[in-house]
Motif scaffolding. Sequence first.
Motif, short mmCIF file in Angstrom:
data_model
loop_
_atom_site.label_atom_id
_atom_site.label_comp_id
_atom_site.label_asym_id
_atom_site.label_seq_id
_atom_site.Cartn_x
_atom_site.Cartn_y
_atom_site.Cartn_z
N LEU A 125 0.92 -1.15 -0.47
CA LEU A 125 -0.15 0.01 0.07
C LEU A 125 0.70 1.49 -0.04
N ASN A 126 2.45 1.04 0.16
CA ASN A 126 2.91 2.08 0.45
C ASN A 126 2.77 3.36 -0.78
N THR A 127 2.33 4.82 -0.53
CA THR A 127 2.41 5.81 -1.65
C THR A 127 1.20 5.14 -2.64
N LEU A 128 0.07 4.34 -1.95
CA LEU A 128 -1.13 4.71 -3.16
C LEU A 128 -2.24 5.54 -1.72
N GLY A 129 -1.47 6.28 -1.03
CA GLY A 129 -2.65 7.29 -0.05
C GLY A 129 -3.46 6.52 1.06
N ILE A 130 -2.93 5.14 0.90
CA ILE A 130 -4.21 4.98 2.14
C ILE A 130 -3.56 3.58 2.77
N SER A 131 -4.30 3.30 4.23
CA SER A 131 -3.26 2.68 5.07
C SER A 131 -4.46 1.87 5.82
N LEU A 132 -3.36 0.17 5.61
CA LEU A 132 -4.63 -0.41 6.17
C LEU A 132 -3.63 -1.71 7.08
N VAL A 133 -4.17 -1.37 7.97
CA VAL A 133 -4.48 -1.86 9.68
C VAL A 133 -4.78 -3.15 10.09
N ARG A 134 -4.03 -3.99 10.30
CA ARG A 134 -5.23 -5.59 11.61
C ARG A 134 -4.63 -5.08 12.65
N ILE A 135 -5.83 -5.44 13.68
CA ILE A 135 -5.47 -4.76 15.23
C ILE A 135 -6.63 -6.23 15.42
N ASP A 136 -5.52 -6.53 16.68
CA ASP A 136 -5.74 -8.03 17.56
C ASP A 136 -6.37 -7.64 18.73
N PHE A 137 -7.08 -7.76 19.59
CA PHE A 137 -7.32 -7.85 20.39
C PHE A 137 -7.81 -8.55 21.37
N ALA A 138 -6.86 -8.68 22.21
CA ALA A 138 -6.65 -9.76 23.79
C ALA A 138 -8.63 -9.42 24.36
N ARG A 139 -8.77 -9.82 25.23
CA ARG A 139 -10.01 -10.32 25.82
C ARG A 139 -9.30 -9.04 26.74
N HIS A 140 -10.87 -8.12 26.87
CA HIS A 140 -10.54 -7.24 27.57
C HIS A 140 -9.70 -6.26 26.95
N GLY A 141 -9.60 -6.00 25.78
CA GLY A 141 -7.86 -5.70 25.53
C GLY A 141 -8.14 -3.82 24.91
N LEU A 142 -7.74 -2.91 25.03
CA LEU A 142 -8.14 -1.29 24.50
C LEU A 142 -7.46 -1.07 24.08
N ASN A 143 -8.51 -0.29 22.43
CA ASN A 143 -7.82 0.88 21.89
C ASN A 143 -7.75 1.76 22.77
N PRO A 144 -7.20 2.70 23.28
CA PRO A 144 -7.37 3.37 24.27
C PRO A 144 -7.51 5.33 23.21
N PRO A 145 -8.07 5.54 24.32
CA PRO A 145 -8.46 7.16 23.17
C PRO A 145 -7.97 7.65 22.51
N HIS A 146 -7.92 7.96 21.38
CA HIS A 146 -6.26 8.44 20.16
C HIS A 146 -7.22 9.37 19.06
#
Length: 193
Positions: A60-81
């Motif tokens: 995806l480099n230089t195509l103007g987009i990003s793609l992210v896989r996010i794995d969450f453990a039980r009770h896992g948090l991606n904090p306010p950002h």
Amino acid sequence: MASYVFAFVVLVLASTQAFASDPSQLQDFCVADNAAKARRHEQRSGIQGHPRQRQQPPRLNTLGISLVRIDFARHGLNPPHTHPRATEVLTLLQGQLHVGFVTSNPPKLFTKILNKGDVFVFPQGLIHFQLNIGHENAVAIAGLSSQNPGVITIANAVFGSNPAINDDVLEKAFQIDKKIVDYLKSQFWTDNN
């Protein structure tokens, strides 16, 4: 005659401005190096320290987009950002997430419980979060509208900046005691990658 020439020049310059636009984000394309390894990023959740993994496909480099896989453990948090340069579209592949974002002036919270296959959009620049509320690990794919969306983890930026924000500023901004400011500063670190 001079006034006609002047008028002609002004019209040419004005019409040039009418066609002005941002250049395409697509500069070139990049074929991935098969030896490239996915970057692993672990971060304390702020609740129980569950890590999450992020992977950016190099193609995806230089195509103007990003793609992210996010794995969450039980009770896992991606904090306010926030992503200052991108809107995020999150698709849940497995598990159950509580997600939301906050508008400002006046602040209003928009939340939803996502189940497998659900999609949620976080507008560019707004503070947002994801929390695994299911009984199993959760997996999501996030598409972002920039190859360099940026990320600012709110608590880390405020309480973990280096050099530190003056305690008086934080006391007044959050209307809390200095002991609480010091405690919060001791909980965060400066690695916001």
